[in-house]
Design a protein around this motif. Structure first.
Motif, mmCIF file in Angstrom:
data_model
loop_
_atom_site.group_PDB
_atom_site.id
_atom_site.type_symbol
_atom_site.label_atom_id
_atom_site.label_comp_id
_atom_site.label_asym_id
_atom_site.label_seq_id
_atom_site.Cartn_x
_atom_site.Cartn_y
_atom_site.Cartn_z
ATOM 1 N N PHE A 224 0.850 -1.187 0.000
ATOM 2 C CA PHE A 224 0.000 0.000 0.000
ATOM 3 C C PHE A 224 0.881 1.231 0.000
ATOM 4 C CE2 PHE A 224 1.081 -0.234 4.383
ATOM 5 C CZ PHE A 224 0.849 1.011 4.953
ATOM 6 N N ASP A 225 0.344 2.320 -0.506
ATOM 7 C CA ASP A 225 1.107 3.560 -0.628
ATOM 8 C C ASP A 225 0.122 4.718 -0.629
ATOM 9 O OD1 ASP A 225 2.676 5.787 -1.743
ATOM 10 O OD2 ASP A 225 4.192 4.259 -2.113
ATOM 11 N N ASP A 226 0.306 5.649 0.278
ATOM 12 C CA ASP A 226 -0.619 6.772 0.375
ATOM 13 C C ASP A 226 0.119 7.973 0.945
ATOM 14 O OD1 ASP A 226 -2.960 8.143 0.113
ATOM 15 O OD2 ASP A 226 -3.895 7.358 1.919
ATOM 16 N N SER A 234 3.536 3.837 3.555
ATOM 17 C CA SER A 234 3.601 2.739 2.595
ATOM 18 C C SER A 234 3.979 1.476 3.351
ATOM 19 C CB SER A 234 4.624 3.043 1.495
ATOM 20 O OG SER A 234 5.930 3.209 2.063
ATOM 21 N N SER A 325 -6.716 0.217 1.835
ATOM 22 C CA SER A 325 -6.030 -0.968 1.308
ATOM 23 C C SER A 325 -6.808 -2.235 1.590
ATOM 24 C CB SER A 325 -4.629 -1.072 1.917
ATOM 25 O OG SER A 325 -3.945 -2.191 1.407
ATOM 26 N N ARG A 328 -9.156 -3.966 -0.885
ATOM 27 C CA ARG A 328 -8.663 -4.808 -1.986
ATOM 28 C C ARG A 328 -8.999 -6.268 -1.750
ATOM 29 N NH1 ARG A 328 -2.589 -3.210 -3.477
ATOM 30 N NH2 ARG A 328 -3.132 -4.598 -5.180
#
Length: 604
Positions: A224-226, A234, A325, A328
């Motif tokens: 995840f990356d935000d 991340s 995330s 998903r």
């Protein structure tokens, strides 16, 4: 003669060393951080079976000159900062200049190093903080620090060490945490007579994740990356079913430094929501990049903890990133109508009730039957309709990265119209899917459905009510009667219609349309009985009521379901926002792949 006296410098040094170095794992942590600050691409750690006897950390970093090597063993000698202002701009893992001096103070230490500007290296030996020998040595660029007889001059500290197994476990955790955080570094780790691990440079976090947590662990994990408000988060999040019984498998790193933080831990756990039971903790690697001036790394002697300038904002940024995330892993139910066009089943909505209808499972036609009919009210499913359990993945996404399609828990489909759904021991539903099968817990699944519908009604519009032909007179205790009067607006939004009928009686004239009469009355009693715990842990009353209602109104284990009800239960579960677990965090379904079945039968 005064009673207060200045301590001898040697005593002061030993006390300070005890603040920084309290166990063998602290030695490894400080030396590994020094190696990473030196730009190392290879870090090798070796420990004796009793780590206090021998620890050696070797790296291929920039190394030190002879002059720097001698200064490095003096307290508060560092190349990382020069002034007080630098403390608010710290980008390195070390900055106090205490690590080597503190280690040397309580051990027999040997430092061997060479910088790229020198032809020969330098070897410095120290005992109890005093340098006893300095010599030249032939070696490659980098540094090697060997620590022997830790706490030889502080026997009280030795007595406070835990068993060698416990110390090795903590030491190993330090190494694995940094190996996860720095996948581009080649790590070697060995413990005498126990383990010998070689972790070459990895392409990405997921590759290193699989190496550390075992083959197949990346199947349910997702990167995840935000970024929000100047905070970049991340990392890798394990699937809910990979959760563990302790927090030991959670790694948090702030600007590259592995830390412990109650704020980050709470944000991570809340991000998973009720996908996890209360006693389980997610498997996770969380990397945070933030302006150094917004985080204080100098609040703990060992730098294990940090303090954020705005703890609330940090909490919200991480929680929202994890929550996003987690979606998903959420499959979506799709019913194929005429022409094979995918349609979202009625009742599908988003978390919080947006777009959720008031329709629920219709009451069975047999009077006061306690068996819930799970098909949406007024919309019986056709036999040729096929339930699919699949993630909504666009064709462009699937073509771009096939692995993205495998990161959901249910990615297969029941595309054939006559795919059967069996009921096992009147508790579980089993359906074959491409690549394996899916097993669903009928009570947990229905509880998730009812919880989201109840939540939508409590926060939004009033749910549909079924007027009873003959009102039910219910006897209540004084406490239950008080609870009824207090919760009456919430109960009305759920679909209950009740009025006083005597001193301690109420006449229930209407119940939620989705629930059989007996189940609705039982749920009403359960909600009233749970009023004593209302608001515990800061939970809104709507959440508490929705959970209690859904738990007691859902179909029970041991309750037979017909073919249409089984299919409808699948359909409606995967139309919820979070079908992964019930409101208490228990799994609603599990997927068993053909590969796992083949392994069980020795076919692979």
């Amino acid at each position: 003669m005064p009673r207060i006296r200045l301590l001898d410098p040697s005593v002061v040094g030993t006390i300070r060393a005890g603040e920084v170095i309290d166990r063998p794992a602290a030695v490894v942590k400080e030396l590994v951080e020094n190696a990473l600050d030196a730009g190392s691409t290879l870090v090798a750690i070796h420990a004796a079976s009793h780590p206090e006897r021998l620890i050696r950390v070797q790296d291929d970093g920039t190394g030190m000159s002879r002059e720097d090597a001698l200064l490095a063993l003096r307290r508060h000698a560092t190349s990382k900062i020069e002034s007080v202002a630098d403390l608010s701009r710290i980008r390195t893992l070390g900055f106090r200049g205490e690590a080597l001096a503190s280690i040397a103070e309580v051990s027999r230490l040997m430092l061997s190093t060479r910088s790229i500007d020198e032809l020969t290296g330098t070897q410095v030996e120290a005992l109890g903080g005093a340098v006893i020998q300095v010599s030249g040595v032939g070696r490659a660029v980098g540094a090697t620090v060997t620590v022997e007889d830790l706490f030889f001059n502080t026997p009280a500290r030795l007595r406070f060490l835990k068993s060698r197994e416990a110390e090795i476990r903590v030491l190993s955790r330090i190494v694995w945490n940094y190996a996860l955080t720095y996948p581009r570094v080649h790590w070697k780790f060995s413990v005498e007579g126990r383990e010998d691990t070689d972790l070459p440079e990895a392409r990405d976090l997921l590759e290193r994740w699989e190496v550390l947590y075992g083959r197949g662990s990346e199947d349910g994990a997702a990167e995840f990356d935000d970024e929000a408000g100047g905070i970049h988060v991340s990392g890798v999040l394990g699937a809910p079913e990979q959760a563990r019984a302790s927090r030991d498998y959670q790694t948090f790193a702030v600007n590259g430094r592995v830390v412990s933080s109650a704020t980050l831990g709470a944000a991570l756990r809340q991000g998973y929501g009720n996908l996890l039971p209360g006693d389980r903790y997610p498997l996770a690697l969380v990397l945070i990049e933030i302006d150094p001036s917004h985080v204080d790394s100098n609040v703990h002697p060992t730098k294990r903890e940090v303090r954020f300038r705005d703890e609330a904002r940090m909490f919200q940024v991480l929680r929202r990133a994890v929550e996003a995330s987690m979606r998903r892993y959420v499959p979506t139910g799709i019913a194929f109508g005429e022409g094979g066009v995918a349609e979202r089943p009625s009742g599908a909505g988003t978390y919080g009730g947006a777009g959720t209808t008031g329709e629920g499972p219709a009451v069975a036609a047999e009077g006061r039957s306690t068996t819930a009919t799970l098909a949406p009210a007024g919309a019986a499913l056709k036999a040729e309709e096929a339930l699919t359990l699949a993630l909504e993945v666009s064709s462009t996404e699937a073509a771009a990265d096939p692995r993205d399609r495998e990161r959901g828990d249910v990615e297969e489909s029941l595309a054939e119209p006559e795919i059967p759904i069996w009921q096992l021991h009147e508790r579980y539903l089993i359906a074959p899917i491409r690549g394996g099968m899916v097993i669903l817990d009928q009570h947990a699944a229905h509880e998730r459905i009812l919880y989201e519908e109840a939540r939508a009604h409590l926060y939004g519009g009033t749910g549909a009510s079924q007027v009873l032909l003959f009102p039910r007179v219910v006897d209540l205790t004084p406490a239950e009667l008080d609870a009824l009067l207090m919760l009456e607006p919430h109960l009305r939004r759920l679909g209950y219609e009740a009025s006083l009928f005597g001193e301690r009686q109420v006449a229930v004239r209407g119940v939620p349309a989705a629930i059989p009469e007996e189940a609705a009355i039982d749920s009403l009693r359960a909600v009233l009985a749970s009023v004593d715990t209302l608001g515990e842990g800061g939970e809104p009353p709507e959440e508490h009521i929705a959970k209690s209602f859904a738990c007691h109104a859902a179909v029970r284990s041991g309750q037979a379901l017909g073919p249409v009800e089984r299919r409808a239960l699948f359909d409606r579960l995967f139309a919820t926002s979070l079908p992964h677990g019930d409101p208490h965090g228990r799994s609603t379904y599990v997927r068993v792949s053909m590969e796992e079945l083949d392994r069980r039968f020795g076919r692979r």
